[in-house]
Design an enzyme around this catalytic site. Structure first.
Site, short mmCIF file in Angstrom:
data_model
loop_
_atom_site.label_atom_id
_atom_site.label_comp_id
_atom_site.label_asym_id
_atom_site.label_seq_id
_atom_site.Cartn_x
_atom_site.Cartn_y
_atom_site.Cartn_z
CG ASN A 1 -2.03 -0.84 0.98
OD1 ASN A 1 -2.56 -0.87 -0.23
ND2 ASN A 1 -2.58 -1.34 1.98
CG ASP B 1 11.48 -8.07 2.47
OD1 ASP B 1 11.02 -7.02 3.03
OD2 ASP B 1 12.08 -8.53 3.23
CB THR B 2 14.11 -3.45 -0.15
OG1 THR B 2 13.51 -3.49 -1.39
CG2 THR B 2 15.43 -2.61 -0.10
CG PHE C 1 12.24 5.90 1.63
CD1 PHE C 1 12.60 5.64 0.06
CD2 PHE C 1 12.03 4.58 2.25
CE1 PHE C 1 12.66 4.62 -0.50
CE2 PHE C 1 12.10 3.54 1.43
CZ PHE C 1 12.17 3.31 -0.08
CE1 TYR D 1 19.66 2.07 7.79
CE2 TYR D 1 17.88 1.00 6.52
CZ TYR D 1 18.66 1.21 7.66
OH TYR D 1 18.25 0.24 8.70
CG ASP D 2 17.16 6.82 -0.46
OD1 ASP D 2 17.71 5.58 -0.85
OD2 ASP D 2 16.23 6.97 -0.85
P1 IMP Z 1 11.01 -2.61 1.97
O1 IMP Z 1 11.15 -4.11 2.20
O2 IMP Z 1 11.00 -1.99 0.81
O3 IMP Z 1 9.91 -2.04 2.90
O4 IMP Z 1 12.33 -2.13 2.81
C1 IMP Z 1 12.74 -2.31 4.18
C2 IMP Z 1 13.65 -1.25 4.60
O5 IMP Z 1 14.79 -1.06 3.87
C3 IMP Z 1 13.09 0.19 4.51
O6 IMP Z 1 12.28 0.46 5.63
C4 IMP Z 1 14.04 1.01 4.37
O7 IMP Z 1 14.63 1.40 5.70
C5 IMP Z 1 15.05 0.37 3.55
N1 IMP Z 1 14.93 0.67 2.09
C6 IMP Z 1 14.48 -0.15 1.33
N2 IMP Z 1 14.38 0.69 -0.04
C7 IMP Z 1 15.33 1.74 0.41
C8 IMP Z 1 15.72 2.55 -0.60
O8 IMP Z 1 15.29 2.75 -1.73
N3 IMP Z 1 16.32 3.74 0.10
C9 IMP Z 1 16.80 3.74 1.37
N4 IMP Z 1 16.47 2.59 2.05
C10 IMP Z 1 15.47 1.71 1.55
#
Ligand code: IMP
Length: 209
Positions: free
Chosen positions: A24, A85-86, A166, A168-169
């Site tokens: 979302n 997932d990131t 946003f 860690y950018d």
């Molecule tokens: P998500 O799986 O995309 O929700 O990412 C998990 C966490 O990784 C986020 O809450 C951020 O702290 C960090 N994160 C993910 N993508 C980015 C990005 O493109 N830039 C900076 N931090 C990121």
């Protein structure tokens, strides 16, 4: 005429293949819709399908969490789906914060605290190599899930630079750049970012399948 246009629009929407992106997050949704535009697929959000579940992210790998989210939607709502997932992986920290990137400093998804903790752990460290990794899990029909990876290598700066982006950018300097992600426009970041790369692989797959 107006009626005719409305019918045409409805027909176009019905004829387009639908796929759910298990998020979302409006920012991610916009980015992904732009990249998938040419595949002719209509990308729905969780909100669009009436899913307000707190989907668990209990795996200890990015692959695992992406799969949990995609399977949740497929099994409970029946839609073809992809989920991402990131994580940020820092070499000298043994790959941390990795899958725990969102909750590194606390359970509260507090980006400022996460960045502050990361800088503290790296104080005085020479080796600041790191990478963002995105995993996308895709489930279409009865097929086995597929995974798409996107990676961007870089290093962690000593202090924050830039006000955009946003997470860690402001401390992530991609290789080959003298600006952090937080100093780039959305377009510049998406062209080289982990998520941009993973989503373009997904788009390529969807275009030919
Ligand atoms: P998500 O799986 O995309 O929700 O990412 C998990 C966490 O990784 C986020 O809450 C951020 O702290 C960090 N994160 C993910 N993508 C980015 C990005 O493109 N830039 C900076 N931090 C990121």
């Amino acid at each position: 005429m107006l009626y005719g246009n409305k019918r045409l629009r409805q027909c176009v929407i019905i004829c387009m293949k639908q796929i759910v992106f298990a998020t979302n997050n409006a920012h991610k949704l916009k980015e992904v819709r732009e990249i998938l535009h040419d595949t002719g697929m209509s990308v729905l959000s969780l909100e669009d399908i009436g899913c307000h579940d707190d989907i668990p992210e209990t795996a200890d790998t990015l692959d695992g969490n992406a799969l949990i989210k995609a399977q949740w939607v497929k099994q409970r709502y029946g839609y073809d789906c992809f989920a991402d997932d990131t994580g940020l992986e820092v070499d000298v920290l043994g790959g941390a914060p990795g899958v725990y990137s969102a909750r590194y400093a606390s359970s509260g998804h507090d980006s400022a605290a996460n960045v502050a903790l990361l800088l503290k752990k790296l104080e005085g460290k020479e080796d600041r190599k790191a990478r963002f990794r995105t995993v996308i899990a895709l489930i279409i029909g009865d097929e086995e899930p597929l995974l798409f990876n996107g990676i961007v290598n870089g290093r962690i700066t000593d202090k924050l630079h830039g006000a955009g982006g946003f997470g860690y950018d402001p401390v992530f300097l991609p290789d080959g750049s003298d600006r952090t992600f937080a100093e780039m426009t959305d377009g510049e970041k998406n062209a080289i970012s982990h998520r941009g790369r993973a989503v373009r692989k997904l788009a390529e797959y969807l275009s030919v399948n």
